[in-house]
Every structure is written in C-alpha cells, then in structure tokens.
Write a protein that holds these residues in place. Structure first.
Motif, PDB file in Angstrom:
ATOM      1  N   SER A  32       0.823  -1.216   0.000  1.00 26.36           N
ATOM      2  CA  SER A  32       0.000   0.000   0.000  1.00 26.36           C
ATOM      3  C   SER A  32       0.850   1.255   0.000  1.00 26.36           C
ATOM      4  O   SER A  32       1.737   1.406   0.843  1.00 26.36           O
ATOM      5  CB  SER A  32      -0.905   0.024   1.235  1.00 26.36           C
ATOM      6  OG  SER A  32      -1.748  -1.097   1.266  1.00 26.36           O
ATOM      7  N   PRO A  33       0.545   2.194  -0.899  1.00 25.78           N
ATOM      8  CA  PRO A  33       1.236   3.487  -0.856  1.00 25.78           C
ATOM      9  C   PRO A  33       0.904   4.215   0.448  1.00 25.78           C
ATOM     10  O   PRO A  33      -0.194   4.069   0.995  1.00 25.78           O
ATOM     11  CB  PRO A  33       0.667   4.257  -2.050  1.00 25.78           C
ATOM     12  CG  PRO A  33       0.101   3.209  -2.952  1.00 25.78           C
ATOM     13  CD  PRO A  33      -0.370   2.117  -2.046  1.00 25.78           C
ATOM     14  N   MET A  34       1.855   4.990   0.899  1.00 26.67           N
ATOM     15  CA  MET A  34       1.626   5.813   2.094  1.00 26.67           C
ATOM     16  C   MET A  34       2.114   7.223   1.821  1.00 26.67           C
ATOM     17  O   MET A  34       2.951   7.442   0.940  1.00 26.67           O
ATOM     18  CB  MET A  34       2.337   5.216   3.307  1.00 26.67           C
ATOM     19  CG  MET A  34       1.791   3.853   3.695  1.00 26.67           C
ATOM     20  SD  MET A  34       2.434   3.230   5.249  1.00 26.67           S
ATOM     21  CE  MET A  34       1.565   4.263   6.422  1.00 26.67           C
ATOM     22  N   GLY A  35       1.571   8.161   2.554  1.00 24.22           N
ATOM     23  CA  GLY A  35       1.929   9.543   2.305  1.00 24.22           C
ATOM     24  C   GLY A  35       2.012  10.359   3.574  1.00 24.22           C
ATOM     25  O   GLY A  35       1.570   9.922   4.651  1.00 24.22           O
ATOM     26  N   LEU A  98      -2.586   6.330   4.728  1.00 18.73           N
ATOM     27  CA  LEU A  98      -2.461   5.043   4.049  1.00 18.73           C
ATOM     28  C   LEU A  98      -3.492   4.935   2.935  1.00 18.73           C
ATOM     29  O   LEU A  98      -4.687   5.139   3.168  1.00 18.73           O
ATOM     30  CB  LEU A  98      -2.678   3.923   5.057  1.00 18.73           C
ATOM     31  CG  LEU A  98      -2.827   2.508   4.502  1.00 18.73           C
ATOM     32  CD1 LEU A  98      -1.490   2.019   3.957  1.00 18.73           C
ATOM     33  CD2 LEU A  98      -3.343   1.555   5.559  1.00 18.73           C
ATOM     34  N   ASP A  99      -3.017   4.600   1.748  1.00 20.21           N
ATOM     35  CA  ASP A  99      -3.899   4.347   0.609  1.00 20.21           C
ATOM     36  C   ASP A  99      -3.994   2.828   0.476  1.00 20.21           C
ATOM     37  O   ASP A  99      -3.207   2.208  -0.238  1.00 20.21           O
ATOM     38  CB  ASP A  99      -3.291   4.990  -0.646  1.00 20.21           C
ATOM     39  CG  ASP A  99      -4.142   4.784  -1.876  1.00 20.21           C
ATOM     40  OD1 ASP A  99      -3.690   5.204  -2.966  1.00 20.21           O
ATOM     41  OD2 ASP A  99      -5.240   4.199  -1.778  1.00 20.21           O
ATOM     42  N   LEU A 100      -4.959   2.246   1.142  1.00 18.95           N
ATOM     43  CA  LEU A 100      -4.990   0.803   1.361  1.00 18.95           C
ATOM     44  C   LEU A 100      -4.935  -0.004   0.065  1.00 18.95           C
ATOM     45  O   LEU A 100      -4.185  -0.969  -0.039  1.00 18.95           O
ATOM     46  CB  LEU A 100      -6.247   0.438   2.144  1.00 18.95           C
ATOM     47  CG  LEU A 100      -6.291  -0.972   2.730  1.00 18.95           C
ATOM     48  CD1 LEU A 100      -5.122  -1.196   3.677  1.00 18.95           C
ATOM     49  CD2 LEU A 100      -7.613  -1.194   3.464  1.00 18.95           C
ATOM     50  N   ASP A 101      -5.699   0.358  -0.917  1.00 18.98           N
ATOM     51  CA  ASP A 101      -5.769  -0.434  -2.147  1.00 18.98           C
ATOM     52  C   ASP A 101      -5.104   0.265  -3.326  1.00 18.98           C
ATOM     53  O   ASP A 101      -5.310  -0.136  -4.475  1.00 18.98           O
ATOM     54  CB  ASP A 101      -7.234  -0.736  -2.486  1.00 18.98           C
ATOM     55  CG  ASP A 101      -7.909  -1.562  -1.408  1.00 18.98           C
ATOM     56  OD1 ASP A 101      -9.059  -1.253  -1.036  1.00 18.98           O
ATOM     57  OD2 ASP A 101      -7.269  -2.519  -0.917  1.00 18.98           O
ATOM     58  N   TYR A 112      -6.574   8.577   0.166  1.00 16.10           N
ATOM     59  CA  TYR A 112      -6.084   7.909   1.359  1.00 16.10           C
ATOM     60  C   TYR A 112      -7.236   7.527   2.288  1.00 16.10           C
ATOM     61  O   TYR A 112      -8.128   8.326   2.551  1.00 16.10           O
ATOM     62  CB  TYR A 112      -5.060   8.796   2.074  1.00 16.10           C
ATOM     63  CG  TYR A 112      -3.809   8.971   1.254  1.00 16.10           C
ATOM     64  CD1 TYR A 112      -3.744   9.933   0.238  1.00 16.10           C
ATOM     65  CD2 TYR A 112      -2.706   8.143   1.454  1.00 16.10           C
ATOM     66  CE1 TYR A 112      -2.604  10.067  -0.536  1.00 16.10           C
ATOM     67  CE2 TYR A 112      -1.560   8.283   0.693  1.00 16.10           C
ATOM     68  CZ  TYR A 112      -1.520   9.243  -0.305  1.00 16.10           C
ATOM     69  OH  TYR A 112      -0.393   9.367  -1.074  1.00 16.10           O
ATOM     70  N   ASP A 113      -7.162   6.307   2.770  1.00 14.36           N
ATOM     71  CA  ASP A 113      -8.266   5.741   3.540  1.00 14.36           C
ATOM     72  C   ASP A 113      -8.106   5.909   5.053  1.00 14.36           C
ATOM     73  O   ASP A 113      -9.094   5.994   5.778  1.00 14.36           O
ATOM     74  CB  ASP A 113      -8.379   4.240   3.254  1.00 14.36           C
ATOM     75  CG  ASP A 113      -8.439   3.939   1.773  1.00 14.36           C
ATOM     76  OD1 ASP A 113      -7.448   3.430   1.229  1.00 14.36           O
ATOM     77  OD2 ASP A 113      -9.484   4.248   1.174  1.00 14.36           O
ATOM     78  N   TYR A 114      -6.880   5.900   5.514  1.00 21.45           N
ATOM     79  CA  TYR A 114      -6.625   5.965   6.956  1.00 21.45           C
ATOM     80  C   TYR A 114      -5.604   7.055   7.251  1.00 21.45           C
ATOM     81  O   TYR A 114      -4.658   7.270   6.473  1.00 21.45           O
ATOM     82  CB  TYR A 114      -6.116   4.617   7.474  1.00 21.45           C
ATOM     83  CG  TYR A 114      -7.131   3.511   7.333  1.00 21.45           C
ATOM     84  CD1 TYR A 114      -7.109   2.663   6.230  1.00 21.45           C
ATOM     85  CD2 TYR A 114      -8.116   3.319   8.302  1.00 21.45           C
ATOM     86  CE1 TYR A 114      -8.052   1.661   6.089  1.00 21.45           C
ATOM     87  CE2 TYR A 114      -9.057   2.310   8.169  1.00 21.45           C
ATOM     88  CZ  TYR A 114      -9.015   1.500   7.062  1.00 21.45           C
ATOM     89  OH  TYR A 114      -9.954   0.501   6.934  1.00 21.45           O
ATOM     90  N   TRP A 115      -5.807   7.689   8.396  1.00 21.31           N
ATOM     91  CA  TRP A 115      -4.967   8.815   8.802  1.00 21.31           C
ATOM     92  C   TRP A 115      -4.543   8.660  10.257  1.00 21.31           C
ATOM     93  O   TRP A 115      -5.299   8.140  11.082  1.00 21.31           O
ATOM     94  CB  TRP A 115      -5.741  10.129   8.654  1.00 21.31           C
ATOM     95  CG  TRP A 115      -6.073  10.456   7.236  1.00 21.31           C
ATOM     96  CD1 TRP A 115      -7.094   9.938   6.484  1.00 21.31           C
ATOM     97  CD2 TRP A 115      -5.357  11.354   6.384  1.00 21.31           C
ATOM     98  NE1 TRP A 115      -7.064  10.466   5.219  1.00 21.31           N
ATOM     99  CE2 TRP A 115      -6.011  11.341   5.125  1.00 21.31           C
ATOM    100  CE3 TRP A 115      -4.242  12.169   6.553  1.00 21.31           C
ATOM    101  CZ2 TRP A 115      -5.577  12.113   4.049  1.00 21.31           C
ATOM    102  CZ3 TRP A 115      -3.812  12.940   5.484  1.00 21.31           C
ATOM    103  CH2 TRP A 115      -4.478  12.909   4.245  1.00 21.31           C
ATOM    104  N   GLY A 116      -3.339   9.162  10.543  1.00 19.73           N
ATOM    105  CA  GLY A 116      -2.899   9.226  11.927  1.00 19.73           C
ATOM    106  C   GLY A 116      -3.480  10.449  12.613  1.00 19.73           C
ATOM    107  O   GLY A 116      -4.196  11.243  12.007  1.00 19.73           O
ATOM    108  N   GLN A 117      -3.160  10.599  13.884  1.00 15.99           N
ATOM    109  CA  GLN A 117      -3.698  11.701  14.668  1.00 15.99           C
ATOM    110  C   GLN A 117      -2.896  12.986  14.481  1.00 15.99           C
ATOM    111  O   GLN A 117      -3.350  14.068  14.874  1.00 15.99           O
ATOM    112  CB  GLN A 117      -3.715  11.322  16.162  1.00 15.99           C
ATOM    113  CG  GLN A 117      -2.412  11.499  16.912  1.00 15.99           C
ATOM    114  CD  GLN A 117      -1.330  10.501  16.536  1.00 15.99           C
ATOM    115  OE1 GLN A 117      -1.581   9.517  15.837  1.00 15.99           O
ATOM    116  NE2 GLN A 117      -0.117  10.741  16.988  1.00 15.99           N
ATOM    117  N   GLY A 118      -1.733  12.890  13.899  1.00 15.17           N
ATOM    118  CA  GLY A 118      -0.917  14.062  13.627  1.00 15.17           C
ATOM    119  C   GLY A 118       0.137  14.313  14.689  1.00 15.17           C
ATOM    120  O   GLY A 118      -0.026  13.952  15.851  1.00 15.17           O
TER     121      GLY A 118
END
Length: 125
Positions: A32-35, A98-101, A112-118
C-alpha cells in the motif's frame, strides 16, 4: 482495525532537522502506498510526500523537494519523513496516511483511507 501513529515532532530552530515516524498496525501494508500531509493553522491540508508500497517510487512536493525525504521499512510497518534545513513555513501538524488499495503514489488526500492523529512540528526563526 487499522491504526497509524505518528511520532517525532517537536520545536526546533530554522536549519535544524527532524525525523517523523509513522507506525501502522492492524494488517500488513507492504503493498500500500503511504503519504505525509501537513496542515498549518488557517490553511488547507497540503501534500508533502508519498511512497509506493515497495518503496521504489517516491513523490515529493515541490515546496520541500531537496530538503525532505520519505522512506519506509515494511518489516516494521513504518514510514518515515526526514526533514532537513527546516524553515518557519514548515510549521504545521504533520499527518501520515495510508492508501490501502492504491497501486501508485498520489498527492490527492481523497485517495487515502486511513490517517494518523498528527504530530506538531514547530520551526522557530
């Protein structure tokens, strides 16, 4: 449950360096790509950098190119943002995502499907 947790932010002076980390849990993310994105007070969310699942493709924003580097360690389910030569205008909350797929890197936050809290990064002049 997918979870992203950022760390490594802080208060630094202009010209200093910081390394942000993002630990992912809940499943394996090696494909999965991440950013990384950032958001300063009163401003819109801004793309910073993205990396493909295998780490071979990296996409860096023009505003930080030459100063920031993105990397990942799939064995640790982690992605990193090395920030050098920091400037006051880099002050923002930094988020990993996170770009899951996904199959390629993207600067579009809607991918992007999921994010951290920063994590807060503050650069003083």
């Amino acid at each position: 449950q997918v979870q992203l947790v950022e760390s490594g932010g802080g208060l630094v002076q202009a010209g200093d360096s910081l390394r942000l980390s993002c630990a992912a849990s809940g499943r394996t993310f090696s494909s999965s790509p991440m950013g990384w994105f950032r958001q300063a007070p009163g401003k819109e969310r801004e793309f910073v950098a993205a990396i493909s699942g295998g780490g071979g493709n990296r996409y860096i924003s023009k505003s930080v190119k030459g100063r920031f580097t993105i990397s990942r360690d799939n064995a640790k389910n982690s992605v990193y943002l090395q920030m050098d030569s920091l400037k006051p205008e880099d002050t923002a909350v930094y988020y990993c995502a996170l770009d899951l797929d996904g199959t390629s890197t993207s600067s579009n936050y809607q991918r992007y499907d999921y994010w951290g809290q920063g994590t807060q990064v503050t650069v003083s002049s």
